[in-house]
Design a protein around this motif. Structure first.
Motif, PDB file in Angstrom:
ATOM      1  N   CYS A  43       4.360  61.687  64.732  1.00  0.00           N
ATOM      2  CA  CYS A  43       3.820  62.808  64.071  1.00  0.00           C
ATOM      3  C   CYS A  43       3.906  64.097  64.964  1.00  0.00           C
ATOM      4  CB  CYS A  43       2.254  62.846  63.821  1.00  0.00           C
ATOM      5  SG  CYS A  43       1.938  61.443  62.412  1.00  0.00           S
ATOM      6  N   LYS A  44       4.334  65.063  64.643  1.00  0.00           N
ATOM      7  CA  LYS A  44       4.548  66.460  65.128  1.00  0.00           C
ATOM      8  C   LYS A  44       3.163  66.895  65.349  1.00  0.00           C
ATOM      9  CE  LYS A  44       6.332  69.931  63.030  1.00  0.00           C
ATOM     10  NZ  LYS A  44       7.566  70.581  62.389  1.00  0.00           N
ATOM     11  N   ARG A  45       2.819  67.250  66.574  1.00  0.00           N
ATOM     12  CA  ARG A  45       1.522  67.898  66.814  1.00  0.00           C
ATOM     13  C   ARG A  45       1.212  69.215  66.348  1.00  0.00           C
ATOM     14  NH1 ARG A  45      -0.555  63.012  66.745  1.00  0.00           N
ATOM     15  NH2 ARG A  45       0.332  61.692  68.277  1.00  0.00           N
ATOM     16  N   ARG A  46       2.253  70.226  66.276  1.00  0.00           N
ATOM     17  CA  ARG A  46       2.376  71.494  65.768  1.00  0.00           C
ATOM     18  C   ARG A  46       2.838  71.698  64.355  1.00  0.00           C
ATOM     19  NH1 ARG A  46       2.386  75.688  70.863  1.00  0.00           N
ATOM     20  NH2 ARG A  46       1.449  76.905  69.158  1.00  0.00           N
ATOM     21  N   GLU A  47       2.257  71.532  63.343  1.00  0.00           N
ATOM     22  CA  GLU A  47       2.878  71.550  61.979  1.00  0.00           C
ATOM     23  C   GLU A  47       3.307  72.882  61.874  1.00  0.00           C
ATOM     24  OE1 GLU A  47       3.527  69.085  59.944  1.00  0.00           O
ATOM     25  OE2 GLU A  47       2.737  67.529  61.096  1.00  0.00           O
ATOM     26  N   GLU A  48       2.895  73.836  62.455  1.00  0.00           N
ATOM     27  CA  GLU A  48       3.328  75.212  61.951  1.00  0.00           C
ATOM     28  C   GLU A  48       4.750  75.778  62.764  1.00  0.00           C
ATOM     29  OE1 GLU A  48       0.808  75.614  65.674  1.00  0.00           O
ATOM     30  OE2 GLU A  48       1.012  74.535  63.946  1.00  0.00           O
ATOM     31  N   VAL A  49       5.026  74.929  63.603  1.00  0.00           N
ATOM     32  CA  VAL A  49       6.075  75.205  64.229  1.00  0.00           C
ATOM     33  C   VAL A  49       7.364  74.254  64.119  1.00  0.00           C
ATOM     34  CG1 VAL A  49       7.285  75.131  66.815  1.00  0.00           C
ATOM     35  CG2 VAL A  49       4.866  75.449  66.588  1.00  0.00           C
ATOM     36  N   SER A  50       8.533  75.053  63.714  1.00  0.00           N
ATOM     37  CA  SER A  50       9.578  74.368  63.185  1.00  0.00           C
ATOM     38  C   SER A  50      10.257  73.324  64.513  1.00  0.00           C
ATOM     39  CB  SER A  50      10.789  75.142  62.848  1.00  0.00           C
ATOM     40  OG  SER A  50      10.397  76.057  61.717  1.00  0.00           O
ATOM     41  N   ALA A  51      11.035  72.423  64.103  1.00  0.00           N
ATOM     42  CA  ALA A  51      11.327  71.318  65.407  1.00  0.00           C
ATOM     43  C   ALA A  51      12.888  70.612  64.710  1.00  0.00           C
ATOM     44  CB  ALA A  51      10.454  70.549  65.544  1.00  0.00           C
ATOM     45  N   ARG A  52      13.379  70.327  65.825  1.00  0.00           N
ATOM     46  CA  ARG A  52      14.559  69.318  65.466  1.00  0.00           C
ATOM     47  C   ARG A  52      14.559  68.265  66.596  1.00  0.00           C
ATOM     48  NH1 ARG A  52      19.587  69.400  63.335  1.00  0.00           N
ATOM     49  NH2 ARG A  52      21.232  68.204  64.501  1.00  0.00           N
ATOM     50  N   ALA A  53      14.890  66.993  65.887  1.00  0.00           N
ATOM     51  CA  ALA A  53      14.721  65.921  66.714  1.00  0.00           C
ATOM     52  C   ALA A  53      16.005  64.819  66.548  1.00  0.00           C
ATOM     53  CB  ALA A  53      13.508  65.124  66.256  1.00  0.00           C
ATOM     54  N   THR A  54      16.163  64.042  67.589  1.00  0.00           N
ATOM     55  CA  THR A  54      17.313  63.018  67.043  1.00  0.00           C
ATOM     56  C   THR A  54      16.683  61.747  67.465  1.00  0.00           C
ATOM     57  OG1 THR A  54      18.160  63.217  69.538  1.00  0.00           O
ATOM     58  CG2 THR A  54      19.066  64.500  67.790  1.00  0.00           C
ATOM     59  N   VAL A  55      16.972  60.550  67.038  1.00  0.00           N
ATOM     60  CA  VAL A  55      16.563  59.215  67.504  1.00  0.00           C
ATOM     61  C   VAL A  55      17.335  58.299  67.870  1.00  0.00           C
ATOM     62  CG1 VAL A  55      15.376  57.488  66.061  1.00  0.00           C
ATOM     63  CG2 VAL A  55      14.682  60.065  65.458  1.00  0.00           C
ATOM     64  N   ASP A  56      16.961  57.552  68.731  1.00  0.00           N
ATOM     65  CA  ASP A  56      17.957  56.427  69.558  1.00  0.00           C
ATOM     66  C   ASP A  56      17.155  55.266  69.407  1.00  0.00           C
ATOM     67  OD1 ASP A  56      20.409  57.521  70.753  1.00  0.00           O
ATOM     68  OD2 ASP A  56      18.950  58.939  71.332  1.00  0.00           O
ATOM     69  N   TRP A  57      17.613  53.987  69.031  1.00  0.00           N
ATOM     70  CA  TRP A  57      17.049  52.810  69.073  1.00  0.00           C
ATOM     71  C   TRP A  57      17.929  51.965  70.021  1.00  0.00           C
ATOM     72  CZ3 TRP A  57      12.894  50.379  66.803  1.00  0.00           C
ATOM     73  CH2 TRP A  57      12.231  51.168  65.567  1.00  0.00           C
ATOM     74  N   HIS A  58      17.040  51.380  70.746  1.00  0.00           N
ATOM     75  CA  HIS A  58      17.743  50.187  71.886  1.00  0.00           C
ATOM     76  C   HIS A  58      17.024  48.883  71.441  1.00  0.00           C
ATOM     77  CE1 HIS A  58      18.309  53.987  73.787  1.00  0.00           C
ATOM     78  NE2 HIS A  58      19.297  53.640  74.465  1.00  0.00           N
ATOM     79  N   PHE A  59      17.732  47.898  71.998  1.00  0.00           N
ATOM     80  CA  PHE A  59      17.285  46.263  71.868  1.00  0.00           C
ATOM     81  C   PHE A  59      17.478  45.649  73.312  1.00  0.00           C
ATOM     82  CE2 PHE A  59      18.772  42.094  70.356  1.00  0.00           C
ATOM     83  CZ  PHE A  59      17.415  41.484  69.892  1.00  0.00           C
ATOM     84  N   LYS A  60      16.416  44.840  73.342  1.00  0.00           N
ATOM     85  CA  LYS A  60      16.375  43.814  74.412  1.00  0.00           C
ATOM     86  C   LYS A  60      16.264  42.452  73.860  1.00  0.00           C
ATOM     87  CE  LYS A  60      13.043  43.727  77.227  1.00  0.00           C
ATOM     88  NZ  LYS A  60      11.895  43.889  78.424  1.00  0.00           N
ATOM     89  N   PRO A  61      17.160  41.584  73.788  1.00  0.00           N
ATOM     90  CA  PRO A  61      16.958  40.496  73.278  1.00  0.00           C
ATOM     91  C   PRO A  61      16.090  39.487  74.239  1.00  0.00           C
ATOM     92  CG  PRO A  61      19.275  40.824  73.596  1.00  0.00           C
ATOM     93  CD  PRO A  61      18.746  41.807  74.244  1.00  0.00           C
ATOM     94  N   LEU A  62      15.361  38.568  73.347  1.00  0.00           N
ATOM     95  CA  LEU A  62      14.438  37.828  74.155  1.00  0.00           C
ATOM     96  C   LEU A  62      14.972  36.901  75.488  1.00  0.00           C
ATOM     97  CD1 LEU A  62      11.478  36.514  73.978  1.00  0.00           C
ATOM     98  CD2 LEU A  62      12.329  34.544  72.665  1.00  0.00           C
ATOM     99  N   GLY A  63      14.316  37.285  76.375  1.00  0.00           N
ATOM    100  CA  GLY A  63      14.811  36.369  77.790  1.00  0.00           C
ATOM    101  C   GLY A  63      15.608  37.601  78.715  1.00  0.00           C
ATOM    102  N   GLU A  64      16.207  38.454  77.923  1.00  0.00           N
ATOM    103  CA  GLU A  64      17.072  39.572  78.671  1.00  0.00           C
ATOM    104  C   GLU A  64      16.167  40.566  79.492  1.00  0.00           C
ATOM    105  OE1 GLU A  64      20.378  39.202  79.120  1.00  0.00           O
ATOM    106  OE2 GLU A  64      20.417  37.529  77.784  1.00  0.00           O
ATOM    107  N   GLU A  65      16.716  41.377  80.496  1.00  0.00           N
ATOM    108  CA  GLU A  65      16.230  42.237  81.341  1.00  0.00           C
ATOM    109  C   GLU A  65      16.558  43.680  80.920  1.00  0.00           C
ATOM    110  OE1 GLU A  65      13.997  41.608  83.503  1.00  0.00           O
ATOM    111  OE2 GLU A  65      13.913  39.530  83.344  1.00  0.00           O
ATOM    112  N   GLU A  66      17.700  43.940  80.428  1.00  0.00           N
ATOM    113  CA  GLU A  66      18.105  45.137  79.878  1.00  0.00           C
ATOM    114  C   GLU A  66      18.006  45.503  78.734  1.00  0.00           C
ATOM    115  OE1 GLU A  66      18.624  47.167  82.274  1.00  0.00           O
ATOM    116  OE2 GLU A  66      18.322  46.034  84.028  1.00  0.00           O
TER     117      GLU A  66
END
Length: 216
Positions: free
Chosen positions: A44-67
């Protein structure tokens, strides 16, 4: 269960758009092999009165992996599936504008190899009057993939309560409609009664006048 989480995310979006609020709902953590799964990520954006722009990245670490490996990127209105293991299996289910507060993605045809840790990173830029402010939020989801869904007691209770609430709200709406109809009907009857009394009084007054003329 997916329907329940989807409903919560939709409700949070509705609240965000209509009431200027936001509700951070944690993602579910158990998927069933061969089915679809919604990875939730709400910041949630903490300041609703302020306009914003965002990007989203998803990363995945398989079970047993380190990276972690980069699997998905969203920059409204375009989305990119980065890793070939998720090719044609990821779909954006988050906010449909650049001011992103929900960064959910949907995984289709889940496999046991999808078990592991998913990290959602929201890069938000608050568009301030004097200078922009950059905020980064990270959320992680520990996903387990099972052959058959295990319905937890709390999830079952929550789902039951959700349907009970829907039924109660519908009954309350019916009661309100009946009450309003009765009030309107009573007011209409009272108005008609007043009109009838007024017409009767005018008729009597007219009759008295006519009688007076005849007497003269």
């Amino acid at each position: 269960m997916i329907r329940y989480l989807s409903l919560l995310i939709v409700l949070s979006l509705f609240v965000s758009q209509c009431l200027g609020g936001c509700a951070e709902v944690d993602s579910m953590t158990e998927a069933v092999a061969g089915e679809g799964f919604l990875l939730g990520c709400i910041s949630c954006k903490r300041r609703e009165e302020v306009s914003a722009r965002a990007t989203v990245d998803w990363h995945f670490k398989p079970l047993g992996e380190e990276e972690f490996m980069h699997i998905f990127h969203y920059d409204h209105p375009s989305s990119d599936i980065i890793h070939e293991d998720f090719s044609d299996r990821l779909e954006w289910h988050g906010t449909q504008n650049s001011d992103i507060q929900t960064g959910a993605i949907y995984i289709s045809n889940v496999t046991f190899n999808d078990t592991g840790t998913y990290r959602c990173t929201i890069h938000r830029t608050l568009l301030m009057a004097q200078h922009d402010e950059h905020v980064t939020v990270e959320k992680e989801v520990e996903l387990s993939v099972v052959a058959v869904a295990n319905r937890e007691l709390t999830a079952v209770i929550s789902e039951i309560m959700m349907y009970v609430l829907i039924v109660v709200l519908q009954l309350w709406l019916i009661v309100v409609l009946v009450y309003c109809y009765k009030k309107i009907s009573e007011e209409h009857e009272a108005r008609e009664a007043r009109k009838a009394l007024k017409a009767q009084a005018e008729l009597l007054e007219s009759k008295d006048t006519c009688d007076g003329v005849q007497l003269e």
